[in-house]
Motif scaffolding. Sequence first.
Motif, mmCIF file in Angstrom:
data_model
loop_
_atom_site.group_PDB
_atom_site.id
_atom_site.type_symbol
_atom_site.label_atom_id
_atom_site.label_comp_id
_atom_site.label_asym_id
_atom_site.label_seq_id
_atom_site.Cartn_x
_atom_site.Cartn_y
_atom_site.Cartn_z
ATOM 1 N N GLN A 28 3.181 -21.235 -13.254
ATOM 2 C CA GLN A 28 4.497 -20.894 -12.718
ATOM 3 C C GLN A 28 5.414 -20.330 -13.800
ATOM 4 O O GLN A 28 6.197 -19.415 -13.555
ATOM 5 C CB GLN A 28 5.135 -22.121 -12.058
ATOM 6 N N VAL A 87 4.603 -16.778 -14.135
ATOM 7 C CA VAL A 87 5.123 -15.977 -13.014
ATOM 8 C C VAL A 87 6.630 -15.727 -13.197
ATOM 9 O O VAL A 87 7.116 -14.598 -13.089
ATOM 10 C CB VAL A 87 4.855 -16.687 -11.664
ATOM 11 N N GLY A 88 7.346 -16.800 -13.513
ATOM 12 C CA GLY A 88 8.807 -16.674 -13.664
ATOM 13 C C GLY A 88 9.181 -15.776 -14.832
ATOM 14 O O GLY A 88 10.057 -14.905 -14.711
ATOM 15 N N ASP A 120 11.080 -11.891 -14.871
ATOM 16 C CA ASP A 120 12.316 -11.472 -15.561
ATOM 17 C C ASP A 120 12.044 -10.358 -16.573
ATOM 18 O O ASP A 120 12.890 -9.473 -16.775
ATOM 19 C CB ASP A 120 12.969 -12.671 -16.271
ATOM 20 N N ARG A 163 23.458 -8.924 -14.332
ATOM 21 C CA ARG A 163 23.244 -10.267 -13.772
ATOM 22 C C ARG A 163 23.509 -11.331 -14.814
ATOM 23 O O ARG A 163 22.847 -11.411 -15.835
ATOM 24 C CB ARG A 163 21.825 -10.380 -13.205
ATOM 25 N N LYS A 194 20.735 -14.106 -15.757
ATOM 26 C CA LYS A 194 19.474 -13.693 -16.374
ATOM 27 C C LYS A 194 19.603 -13.625 -17.900
ATOM 28 O O LYS A 194 20.331 -12.767 -18.428
ATOM 29 C CB LYS A 194 19.058 -12.315 -15.830
ATOM 30 N N ALA A 231 0.742 -13.712 -7.259
ATOM 31 C CA ALA A 231 2.162 -13.872 -7.636
ATOM 32 C C ALA A 231 2.586 -12.767 -8.616
ATOM 33 O O ALA A 231 3.683 -12.204 -8.498
ATOM 34 C CB ALA A 231 2.389 -15.251 -8.250
ATOM 35 N N TYR A 256 3.330 -9.460 -6.985
ATOM 36 C CA TYR A 256 4.702 -9.394 -6.441
ATOM 37 C C TYR A 256 5.633 -8.855 -7.529
ATOM 38 O O TYR A 256 6.373 -7.892 -7.325
ATOM 39 C CB TYR A 256 5.137 -10.791 -5.996
ATOM 40 N N ASN A 257 5.546 -9.484 -8.709
ATOM 41 C CA ASN A 257 6.421 -9.079 -9.814
ATOM 42 C C ASN A 257 6.183 -7.626 -10.218
ATOM 43 O O ASN A 257 7.110 -6.896 -10.564
ATOM 44 C CB ASN A 257 6.163 -9.957 -11.042
ATOM 45 N N LYS A 260 7.184 -6.527 -4.693
ATOM 46 C CA LYS A 260 8.489 -7.041 -4.261
ATOM 47 C C LYS A 260 9.384 -5.943 -3.692
ATOM 48 O O LYS A 260 10.293 -6.227 -2.921
ATOM 49 C CB LYS A 260 9.210 -7.775 -5.410
ATOM 50 N N PRO A 307 2.213 -11.444 -1.050
ATOM 51 C CA PRO A 307 1.865 -12.311 -2.181
ATOM 52 C C PRO A 307 2.297 -13.760 -1.975
ATOM 53 O O PRO A 307 1.597 -14.691 -2.387
ATOM 54 C CB PRO A 307 2.620 -11.691 -3.364
ATOM 55 N N THR A 316 -0.399 -16.659 -2.192
ATOM 56 C CA THR A 316 -0.256 -17.698 -3.222
ATOM 57 C C THR A 316 -0.074 -19.075 -2.595
ATOM 58 O O THR A 316 -0.747 -20.035 -2.974
ATOM 59 C CB THR A 316 0.943 -17.376 -4.153
ATOM 60 N N VAL A 357 15.404 -14.303 -1.779
ATOM 61 C CA VAL A 357 16.072 -13.022 -2.083
ATOM 62 C C VAL A 357 17.486 -12.938 -1.492
ATOM 63 O O VAL A 357 18.229 -12.014 -1.828
ATOM 64 C CB VAL A 357 15.242 -11.808 -1.595
ATOM 65 N N ASP A 402 20.433 -12.102 -3.645
ATOM 66 C CA ASP A 402 20.309 -10.881 -4.452
ATOM 67 C C ASP A 402 20.335 -9.602 -3.618
ATOM 68 O O ASP A 402 20.070 -8.515 -4.150
ATOM 69 C CB ASP A 402 18.983 -10.909 -5.245
ATOM 70 N N PHE A 421 17.628 -21.291 -0.020
ATOM 71 C CA PHE A 421 16.381 -21.386 -0.781
ATOM 72 C C PHE A 421 16.147 -22.839 -1.193
ATOM 73 O O PHE A 421 15.028 -23.357 -1.104
ATOM 74 C CB PHE A 421 16.469 -20.463 -2.010
HETATM 75 C C1 LIG Z 1 4.218 -15.182 -4.744
HETATM 76 C C2 LIG Z 1 5.141 -15.721 -5.735
HETATM 77 C C3 LIG Z 1 5.980 -14.789 -6.524
HETATM 78 C C4 LIG Z 1 5.181 -17.054 -5.893
HETATM 79 C C5 LIG Z 1 5.835 -17.748 -6.959
HETATM 80 C C6 LIG Z 1 6.607 -18.956 -6.541
HETATM 81 C C7 LIG Z 1 8.045 -18.854 -6.901
HETATM 82 C C8 LIG Z 1 9.042 -19.125 -5.846
HETATM 83 C C9 LIG Z 1 8.374 -18.480 -8.148
HETATM 84 C C10 LIG Z 1 9.750 -18.247 -8.615
HETATM 85 C C11 LIG Z 1 9.812 -17.082 -9.547
HETATM 86 C C12 LIG Z 1 9.890 -15.773 -8.844
HETATM 87 C C13 LIG Z 1 8.835 -14.802 -9.152
HETATM 88 C C14 LIG Z 1 10.871 -15.496 -7.987
HETATM 89 C C15 LIG Z 1 11.037 -14.169 -7.319
HETATM 90 O O1 LIG Z 1 11.813 -13.398 -8.088
HETATM 91 P P1 LIG Z 1 12.748 -12.199 -7.552
HETATM 92 O O2 LIG Z 1 12.606 -11.116 -8.516
HETATM 93 O O3 LIG Z 1 12.469 -11.902 -6.109
HETATM 94 O O4 LIG Z 1 14.161 -12.871 -7.623
HETATM 95 P P2 LIG Z 1 15.091 -13.126 -8.888
HETATM 96 O O5 LIG Z 1 16.006 -11.974 -8.905
HETATM 97 O O6 LIG Z 1 15.787 -14.414 -8.563
HETATM 98 O O7 LIG Z 1 14.270 -13.196 -10.123
#
Ligand SMILES: CC(C)=CCC/C(C)=C/CC/C(C)=C/COP(=O)(O)OP(=O)(O)O
Length: 284
Positions: free
Chosen positions: A52, A55-56, A60, A72, A75, A120, A123-124, A128, A136, A140, A178, A181, A261
């Motif tokens: 995770q 992914v996070g 970013d 933002r 961030k 995941a 998506y990034n 997305k 995704p 996931t 989302v 945002d 959320f």
């Molecule tokens: C399939 C998948 C991604 C699962 C991961 C689970 C999850 C909820 C992770 C949180 C991190 C993330 C990628 C959020 C989406 O970011 P964003 O870019 O939509 O929103 P943000 O602007 O808050 O970063």
Amino acid sequence: MRTISASTAGLWKSAHPGPTLVVTALSGVLAVGAGVDLWRGLLLVAAVFFGQLSVGLSNDAIDAERDRAVQRKDKPIARGDISVSAAWVGAGGSLLLALLLSAPLGWVLLIAHAAALVSAWSYNLGLKATVVSVVPYMVTFGLFPSLSTLAHDSGQWASGWAWVAGAALGVALHMTNVLPDLDDDAQTGIRGLPHRLGGTAAAAVASVTLVFGAAAVAAGPVQWQISDIPAISWLLCGVVVLLASVTVLLSLTGRPGRVQFQVVMLAALMLAVQLVISGGSLVH
Ligand SMILES: CC(C)=CCC/C(C)=C/CC/C(C)=C/COP(=O)(O)OP(=O)(O)O
């Protein structure tokens, strides 16, 4: 010069700590429910945690330019607290650790976790911004219950109802994540499925899928024999229906989307706990 503690704090903030901790906790609760041994459960939880983080952080790092463009404040990269390369190093290191920690749990678990992470990261990396942005999340989170059952010595995949419940919760998470945002995303050309549906419709879809997920978690373990559903499952299902209604009401009254959320994450945790308390099995 940035201090080590400020950089660590920035990296942590960049890793989407809320969802990271909730998804990690979910893996722990589901591992308990699946009867996984302590050391295997700890390995799984650590692997999911680092997965995770990857992914996070990658999210970013990839979004850095767009987040700077709309200034933002939430961030760390856009604020200048950490560099993009630091986030990439953190994301790559975390990904490696996630896979290394998964490997001792068996190659099927390793492949399943790798698939959940590829989904995941996809998506990034671009999904997305497309109409299939929800896919995704479905993949996931559809795979997610199987990480716990595959971590068990017997190494079984989770039942169909658990895949469906996970995918449904994934949809609800995406639709509500989302919401805060939508305006910033519109300025930077991100048009995922929730953006195309609009805030209120996205919240409505989240509510419906949340209730559907709760129904699958309550009825799946008893093979959809409604009369066999334990009282605790009915009770927690009722609470989830209430939370789903709150999600829609908050959107209709124009409240900020972050709360929705959080409501969905809380519901997901409650459903996992319900499964453990009611003794429901993830594999039949
Ligand atoms: C399939 C998948 C991604 C699962 C991961 C689970 C999850 C909820 C992770 C949180 C991190 C993330 C990628 C959020 C989406 O970011 P964003 O870019 O939509 O929103 P943000 O602007 O808050 O970063």
